[in-house]
Design an enzyme around this catalytic site. Structure first.
Site, PDB file in Angstrom:
ATOM      1  N   GLY A  76       0.565  -1.210  -0.253  1.00 43.58           N
ATOM      2  CA  GLY A  76      -0.102   0.230   0.129  1.00 43.58           C
ATOM      3  C   GLY A  76       0.935   1.163   0.144  1.00 43.58           C
ATOM      4  N   THR A  91       5.314   2.320   5.733  1.00 42.17           N
ATOM      5  CA  THR A  91       4.087   1.710   6.118  1.00 42.17           C
ATOM      6  C   THR A  91       3.243   2.383   7.009  1.00 42.17           C
ATOM      7  OG1 THR A  91       2.886  -0.356   7.273  1.00 42.17           O
ATOM      8  CG2 THR A  91       4.735   0.112   7.782  1.00 42.17           C
ATOM      9  N   ILE A  92       2.175   2.742   6.709  1.00 39.73           N
ATOM     10  CA  ILE A  92       0.989   3.593   7.474  1.00 39.73           C
ATOM     11  C   ILE A  92       0.713   2.799   8.880  1.00 39.73           C
ATOM     12  CG2 ILE A  92      -0.014   4.796   5.484  1.00 39.73           C
ATOM     13  CD1 ILE A  92      -2.539   3.448   6.140  1.00 39.73           C
ATOM     14  N   ASP A  93       0.987   1.558   8.814  1.00 41.38           N
ATOM     15  CA  ASP A  93       0.742   0.763   9.863  1.00 41.38           C
ATOM     16  C   ASP A  93       1.662   1.053  11.078  1.00 41.38           C
ATOM     17  OD1 ASP A  93      -1.495  -0.141   8.667  1.00 41.38           O
ATOM     18  OD2 ASP A  93      -0.565  -1.998   7.879  1.00 41.38           O
ATOM     19  N   ARG A 118      -4.162  -4.212  11.111  1.00 33.91           N
ATOM     20  CA  ARG A 118      -4.434  -5.587  11.138  1.00 33.91           C
ATOM     21  C   ARG A 118      -3.902  -6.250  12.447  1.00 33.91           C
ATOM     22  NH1 ARG A 118      -5.659  -9.397   7.414  1.00 33.91           N
ATOM     23  NH2 ARG A 118      -5.820  -8.048   5.573  1.00 33.91           N
ATOM     24  N   GLU A 176      -9.210  -2.097  12.302  1.00 35.75           N
ATOM     25  CA  GLU A 176      -9.944  -3.057  11.582  1.00 35.75           C
ATOM     26  C   GLU A 176      -9.369  -4.347  11.907  1.00 35.75           C
ATOM     27  OE1 GLU A 176      -8.185  -3.105   7.479  1.00 35.75           O
ATOM     28  OE2 GLU A 176      -6.251  -3.033   8.083  1.00 35.75           O
ATOM     29  N   TYR A 205      -8.515   4.314   1.724  1.00 30.97           N
ATOM     30  CA  TYR A 205      -7.619   4.883   1.223  1.00 30.97           C
ATOM     31  C   TYR A 205      -7.250   6.411   1.616  1.00 30.97           C
ATOM     32  CZ  TYR A 205      -7.187   0.644  -2.208  1.00 30.97           C
ATOM     33  OH  TYR A 205      -7.262  -0.511  -2.857  1.00 30.97           O
ATOM     34  N   GLN A 211      -6.943   7.741   4.301  1.00 27.03           N
ATOM     35  CA  GLN A 211      -5.982   7.884   5.374  1.00 27.03           C
ATOM     36  C   GLN A 211      -4.629   7.767   4.861  1.00 27.03           C
ATOM     37  OE1 GLN A 211      -6.781   4.544   8.262  1.00 27.03           O
ATOM     38  NE2 GLN A 211      -7.744   3.829   6.718  1.00 27.03           N
TER      39      GLN A 211
END
Length: 417
Positions: A13, A139-141, A189, A244, A294, A296
């Site tokens: 992503g 990564t945005i995570d 996740r 999520e 998308y 964010q």
């Protein structure tokens, strides 16, 4: 002057600032007079020998690229398996690298990309091919190990905190006759970093977000519903932020939709919609929910200045590390202080990053499991600090660029997957 070609690819992503990293790679390589190719659509382009001459971009295009979201050269979600299971693919990559005299490979992505770069470096060593592989963090995570934070996260975190603060004001204004419960779904996740960032929107018992749901904590529906109802009775409305990836006690994703994505991860189906339905059915409150999806990760107009600085620094450091022959490594962010915020870039082995995942520390989650601690605020606040607005055009919209990058002539037979 170094001889050979540098190949850059984007993976997974995209983020609001991944193109800033790409621009930094191009500028650093240009300063060293190294030609840069880009793989169209990440590792897929490398396998298909679908390569772009990134060095053909003008200096103006590269500068504009730094404030453009998305992935300029295309990205993909494709996880290569072990060297034994996917050996033909790894050997194909090596053949493409040989054909185009690629001596440096920079793979800009997250955990799976770090693993791919590590395995490619191992195969090159096995065959005696002089290739230096460098992973570039993104990564945005914010779940990459070793690095203090991941470029891309700060801007997504800023978007999340701003969006939740603004939505909370809207809900508060209308709660008497309209929506009583608002649920915002954040990506994440297994790691609740983005959900945690929403906690920056307010501070105090009655400030929104009133409840944050983390994947690191077991989701108890009965307790959640009771807390929502209690907040509505006390405050008049309730703002919830849900990651999520929240799971029940048996390990099942609350919003698992069935099936898997191309990385082999369970497909998630929208936790905010699920929770909203449960609140309405069980409590009778009017509920609205939002899935920014998308938005964010592409909101360059709300990018964090800190995040932009990180993204630029790792791109520049990746080139320097590669040209210095530092193989199977990744540039990482090291925090030197919180107030004032100080940091620098260091180099870490990919073996310490690939297939490792950084989740929220226990000390960052409030004792009741529904909010963030002061320690989390100290960590998060500098990452969303500062504004890095893109230039705007006469039409009142951001002046983004979509450069047309010329392709490179193929030298090998077409790849049959």
């Amino acid at each position: 002057m170094p001889t050979g070609t540098l190949l850059y690819a984007q993976s997974g992503g995209v983020t609001a600032v991944i193109n800033a990293t790409a621009a930094a790679v191009l500028q650093a390589a240009r300063a060293r007079r190294v030609r840069v190719l880009a793989a169209r659509n990440g590792i897929l382009g490398a396998l298909a020998e679908d390569l772009l001459d990134a060095s053909a971009l003008t200096a103006t295009e590269v500068r504009r690229l730094a404030h453009t979201p998305g992935g300029a050269f295309g990205s993909c979600r494709l996880k290569l398996k072990s060297l034994a299971e996917d050996r033909a693919k790894y050997e194909r990559l090596l053949a493409v690298f040989r054909a185009h005299d690629v001596r440096w490979f920079l793979y800009n992505g997250g955990n799976d990309s770090a693993d791919t770069a590590l395995k490619v470096s191992q195969l090159a060593a096995e065959y005696g091919y002089p290739l230096t592989c460098v992973g570039v963090p993104k990564t945005i995570d914010n779940d990459l190990a070793v690095t203090d934070c991941s470029p891309g996260f700060g801007s997504a975190a800023k978007y999340t905190a701003v969006s939740v603060r603004e939505c909370a004001l809207d809900v508060a204004a209308m709660a008497e006759t309209s929506t009583r419960v608002f649920i915002y779904e954040a990506m994440g996740r297994h790691a609740g970093w983005l959900a945690a960032a929403a906690g920056l929107a307010g501070d105090g018992r009655d400030a929104a977000p009133h409840l944050i749901l983390f994947p690191e904590r077991v989701f108890d529906e009965a307790d959640f519903l009771a807390r929502v109802d209690a907040v509505v009775k006390r405050v008049g409305h309730c703002v919830v932020v849900a990651s999520e990836g929240i799971r029940t006690a048996d390990g099942r994703f609350v919003a698992e939709a069935g099936g898997q994505d191309s990385f082999g991860h369970a497909q998630l189906g929208g936790v905010a919609a699920h929770l909203a339905a449960r609140v309405k059915d069980a409590l009778g409150h009017k509920v609205h929910w939002a899935l920014p999806d998308y938005l964010q990760r592409s909101a360059r107009h709300l990018a964090s200045a800190t995040d932009l600085a990180h993204a630029t620094a790792v791109g520049r450091a990746a080139v320097e590390a590669a040209l210095a022959g530092q193989n199977a490594v990744m540039p990482v962010i090291v925090r030197d202080g919180d107030a004032p915020y100080r940091w620098h870039v260091d180099i870490a082995p990919l073996a310490r990053i690939a297939n490792h995942e950084k989740t929220m520390p226990k000390g960052f989650i409030r004792a009741d499991g529904y909010g963030i601690t002061a320690a989390a605020r100290r960590y998060l606040a500098p990452l969303v600090a500062g504004e890095a607005y893109p230039p705007y055009g006469r039409d009142g919209l951001p002046d983004y660029v979509q450069p047309k990058v010329p392709g490179v002539r193929r030298r090998l037979p077409r790849w049959q997957a």
